[in-house]
Scaffold this active site. Structure first.
Site, PDB file in Angstrom:
ATOM      1  N   ASP A  16       0.843  -1.282  -0.080  1.00 27.36           N
ATOM      2  CA  ASP A  16       0.016  -0.019  -0.078  1.00 27.36           C
ATOM      3  C   ASP A  16       0.793   1.120  -0.102  1.00 27.36           C
ATOM      4  O   ASP A  16       2.124   1.156  -0.126  1.00 27.36           O
ATOM      5  CB  ASP A  16      -1.049   0.067   1.276  1.00 27.36           C
ATOM      6  CG  ASP A  16      -0.440   0.200   2.590  1.00 27.36           C
ATOM      7  OD1 ASP A  16       0.730   0.390   2.655  1.00 27.36           O
ATOM      8  OD2 ASP A  16      -1.140   0.422   3.398  1.00 27.36           O
ATOM      9  N   CYS A  26       3.149  -2.908   4.122  1.00 28.13           N
ATOM     10  CA  CYS A  26       2.424  -1.629   4.350  1.00 28.13           C
ATOM     11  C   CYS A  26       3.170  -0.801   5.366  1.00 28.13           C
ATOM     12  O   CYS A  26       4.506  -1.141   5.673  1.00 28.13           O
ATOM     13  CB  CYS A  26       1.207  -2.164   4.724  1.00 28.13           C
ATOM     14  SG  CYS A  26       1.002  -2.836   6.519  1.00 28.13           S
ATOM     15  N   THR A  37       3.389  -0.734   8.450  1.00 31.89           N
ATOM     16  CA  THR A  37       3.775  -1.485   9.660  1.00 31.89           C
ATOM     17  C   THR A  37       4.223  -2.661   9.278  1.00 31.89           C
ATOM     18  O   THR A  37       4.759  -3.608  10.108  1.00 31.89           O
ATOM     19  CB  THR A  37       2.829  -1.622  11.084  1.00 31.89           C
ATOM     20  OG1 THR A  37       1.503  -2.111  10.378  1.00 31.89           O
ATOM     21  CG2 THR A  37       2.418  -0.080  11.556  1.00 31.89           C
ATOM     22  N   HIS A  45       8.052 -29.998  12.649  1.00 36.38           N
ATOM     23  CA  HIS A  45       7.663 -28.805  11.856  1.00 36.38           C
ATOM     24  C   HIS A  45       6.338 -28.871  10.907  1.00 36.38           C
ATOM     25  O   HIS A  45       5.582 -28.377  10.775  1.00 36.38           O
ATOM     26  CB  HIS A  45       8.798 -28.041  11.399  1.00 36.38           C
ATOM     27  CG  HIS A  45       9.685 -27.470  12.343  1.00 36.38           C
ATOM     28  ND1 HIS A  45       9.334 -26.849  13.472  1.00 36.38           N
ATOM     29  CD2 HIS A  45      11.119 -27.506  12.393  1.00 36.38           C
ATOM     30  CE1 HIS A  45      10.438 -26.193  13.919  1.00 36.38           C
ATOM     31  NE2 HIS A  45      11.641 -26.896  13.509  1.00 36.38           N
ATOM     32  N   HIS A 100      11.150 -23.113  10.106  1.00 39.79           N
ATOM     33  CA  HIS A 100      10.221 -23.937  11.048  1.00 39.79           C
ATOM     34  C   HIS A 100       8.736 -23.709  10.554  1.00 39.79           C
ATOM     35  O   HIS A 100       7.948 -24.488  10.731  1.00 39.79           O
ATOM     36  CB  HIS A 100      10.240 -22.947  12.460  1.00 39.79           C
ATOM     37  CG  HIS A 100      11.711 -23.439  13.295  1.00 39.79           C
ATOM     38  ND1 HIS A 100      11.589 -23.146  14.512  1.00 39.79           N
ATOM     39  CD2 HIS A 100      12.752 -23.479  12.661  1.00 39.79           C
ATOM     40  CE1 HIS A 100      12.749 -23.542  14.990  1.00 39.79           C
ATOM     41  NE2 HIS A 100      13.571 -23.670  13.961  1.00 39.79           N
TER      42      HIS A 100
END
Ligand code: RB5
Length: 142
Positions: free
Chosen positions: A7, A64, A66, A133, A97
């Protein structure tokens, strides 16, 4: 082929990521946003997530402001394991993992120098294929 999406909060960093991938000869498909204007991050998260979930693209990178909103949105798509990373240790661990298939970055959180190292780590680290895993990932998918 790597699917890319961002964004406005991730636009500037995505330009750096695209330059980095181009310099290294890594092919990508840019799902937008194509110009720096205010947009809704779930739209781009879902475009990239669907490209990865359908195997059109092998992995994805989302940015974005954050990295949080765009990763939450991507993780709504079945088969997507999107990891928000701000350090190389996490990028390596989430490949080994979690077999994460989409990387999320915060354009207002990490600088370009660190971001491209995180990208390199994410793209070049293989899943461990350890039984424990594999079991844990399948429990996520239930
Ligand atoms: C946009 O201002 C910002 O909210 C967005 O880029 C992201 O940080 C949301 O999680």
């Amino acid at each position: 082929m790597i699917a890319l999406g961002c964004d406005h909060g991730g636009y500037d960093l995505m330009q750096e990521v695209m330059k980095h991938l181009t310099e290294r000869g890594i092919e990508f498909k840019n799902f937008g946003v194509e110009e720096n204007r205010s947009v809704d991050y779930p739209v781009y998260a879902k475009k990239v997530a669907h490209a990865v979930a359908s195997k059109e693209c092998e992995k994805g990178i989302l940015i974005c402001g954050t990295g949080i909103g765009i990763s939450i949105a991507a993780n709504k798509v079945k088969g997507i394991r999107c990891a928000l990373c701000s350090d190389c240790f996490s990028a390596q661990a989430t490949r080994e993992h979690n077999d994460a298939n989409v990387l999320a970055l915060g354009g207002r959180v990490v600088g370009a120098g660190l971001a491209v190292k995180i990208v390199d780590t994410f793209l070049h680290t293989e899943f461990s294929n350890d039984e424990r895993h594999i079991r844990r990932i399948s429990l996520i998918e239930e």
